[in-house]
Enzyme design. Structure first.
Site, PDB file in Angstrom:
ATOM      1  N   GLU A  42      61.112  45.597  80.036  1.00  0.00           N
ATOM      2  CA  GLU A  42      60.525  44.762  81.064  1.00  0.00           C
ATOM      3  C   GLU A  42      60.169  45.449  82.065  1.00  0.00           C
ATOM      4  OE1 GLU A  42      62.966  41.699  82.773  1.00  0.00           O
ATOM      5  OE2 GLU A  42      61.645  41.215  84.866  1.00  0.00           O
ATOM      6  N   ARG A  46      56.637  45.340  90.281  1.00  0.00           N
ATOM      7  CA  ARG A  46      57.320  46.072  92.021  1.00  0.00           C
ATOM      8  C   ARG A  46      56.422  47.372  92.260  1.00  0.00           C
ATOM      9  NH1 ARG A  46      63.462  45.534  90.715  1.00  0.00           N
ATOM     10  NH2 ARG A  46      63.058  43.403  89.542  1.00  0.00           N
ATOM     11  N   LYS A 130      66.465  33.418  82.173  1.00  0.00           N
ATOM     12  CA  LYS A 130      66.520  34.301  82.905  1.00  0.00           C
ATOM     13  C   LYS A 130      67.539  33.822  83.784  1.00  0.00           C
ATOM     14  CE  LYS A 130      65.451  37.842  86.003  1.00  0.00           C
ATOM     15  NZ  LYS A 130      64.701  39.762  86.193  1.00  0.00           N
TER      16      LYS A 130
HETATM   17  C1  3PG Z   1      65.633  42.031  87.730  1.00  0.00           C
HETATM   18  O1  3PG Z   1      64.886  42.174  88.908  1.00  0.00           O
HETATM   19  O2  3PG Z   1      66.101  41.278  86.702  1.00  0.00           O
HETATM   20  C2  3PG Z   1      67.342  42.948  88.356  1.00  0.00           C
HETATM   21  O3  3PG Z   1      66.643  43.813  89.657  1.00  0.00           O
HETATM   22  C3  3PG Z   1      68.058  43.432  87.141  1.00  0.00           C
HETATM   23  O4  3PG Z   1      68.935  43.750  88.443  1.00  0.00           O
HETATM   24  P1  3PG Z   1      69.637  44.994  88.572  1.00  0.00           P
HETATM   25  O5  3PG Z   1      68.890  46.199  89.129  1.00  0.00           O
HETATM   26  O6  3PG Z   1      71.284  44.256  89.027  1.00  0.00           O
HETATM   27  O7  3PG Z   1      69.962  45.387  86.950  1.00  0.00           O
END
Ligand code: 3PG
Length: 208
Positions: A42, A46, A130
């Site tokens: 994914e 950002r 999700k």
């Molecule tokens: C996302 O966008 O799915 C999250 O930022 C992932 O979360 P994590 O940094 O705790 O793995």
């Protein structure tokens, strides 16, 4: 839509969530993840480089299935879909985004946090979701609690998932895969430490 998404998420237990600051890092990063046994990724919207990164990976790393994450509105959905990426991901849901997703024939992993959000997405046929931010919500215990009243929704828990708790999430019947940034952190990516990323991927992808 959910069936196509399940087929994608069944390819690997972990979906690395990526923030790619430099488009030039995209191909070696995707290659490192595929080499470690994690071919589904994914790329989050950002960074300014995100869409160029997706384009490069799709062109040069054919073994990689690329999704686009952090989709928060219909405009971002349109931009993401236009890339030809395999699937989209959102951290949560708005009525406008939900309408736009259901009007598109594109595999989509929508974010949910509460049981009401899970039910709202389910009512629109979105059966794979999700769960975010999974660890903060209560982790595996929260997913077990959802399974009672809503047994037919499957989740990709993300948010606070790490090497320490991934196996516990993955042992649950209503979990198809987990997502997270810990496999390819921004620090490792910015340092170009592809070997460490392959090693982290291999630790969770099972025997090659
Ligand atoms: C996302 O966008 O799915 C999250 O930022 C992932 O979360 P994590 O940094 O705790 O793995």
């Amino acid at each position: 839509m959910s069936d196509a998404l399940s087929t994608i998420l069944e390819k690997a237990p972990v979906v690395p969530v990526l923030e790619i600051a430099r488009a030039d890092d995209a191909v070696p990063l995707a290659e490192a993840l595929v080499a470690g046994g994690l071919p589904v990724i994914e790329v989050t919207l950002r960074t300014d480089a995100a869409l160029d990164a997706v384009d490069s990976i799709m062109k040069h790393v054919p073994g990689c299935t690329v999704g686009i994450g952090s989709i928060r509105d219909p405009q971002a959905l349109e931009r993401a879909h236009a890339t030809g990426a395999a699937f989209g991901v959102s951290p949560g849901m708005t009525p406008d985004l939900l309408d736009a997703i259901t009007a598109l024939d594109w595999p989509f992993l929508p974010g949910a946090t509460t049981i009401s959000e899970v039910m709202t997405l389910r009512a629109r046929g979105l059966m794979v979701q999700k769960l975010f931010p999974a660890a903060l919500l209560g982790g595996a215990a929260y997913l077990k609690a959802i399974k009672g009243p809503v047994p037919d929704v499957t989740f990709c828990p993300t948010g606070g998932v790490t090497a320490r708790n991934a196996a516990e999430f993955l042992s649950l019947e209503n979990v198809i895969a987990v997502g997270g940034t810990w496999i390819a952190t921004s620090d490792l990516v910015n340092a170009g430490n592809w070997a460490a990323i392959t090693e982290r991927a291999a630790e969770v992808s099972g025997p090659a």
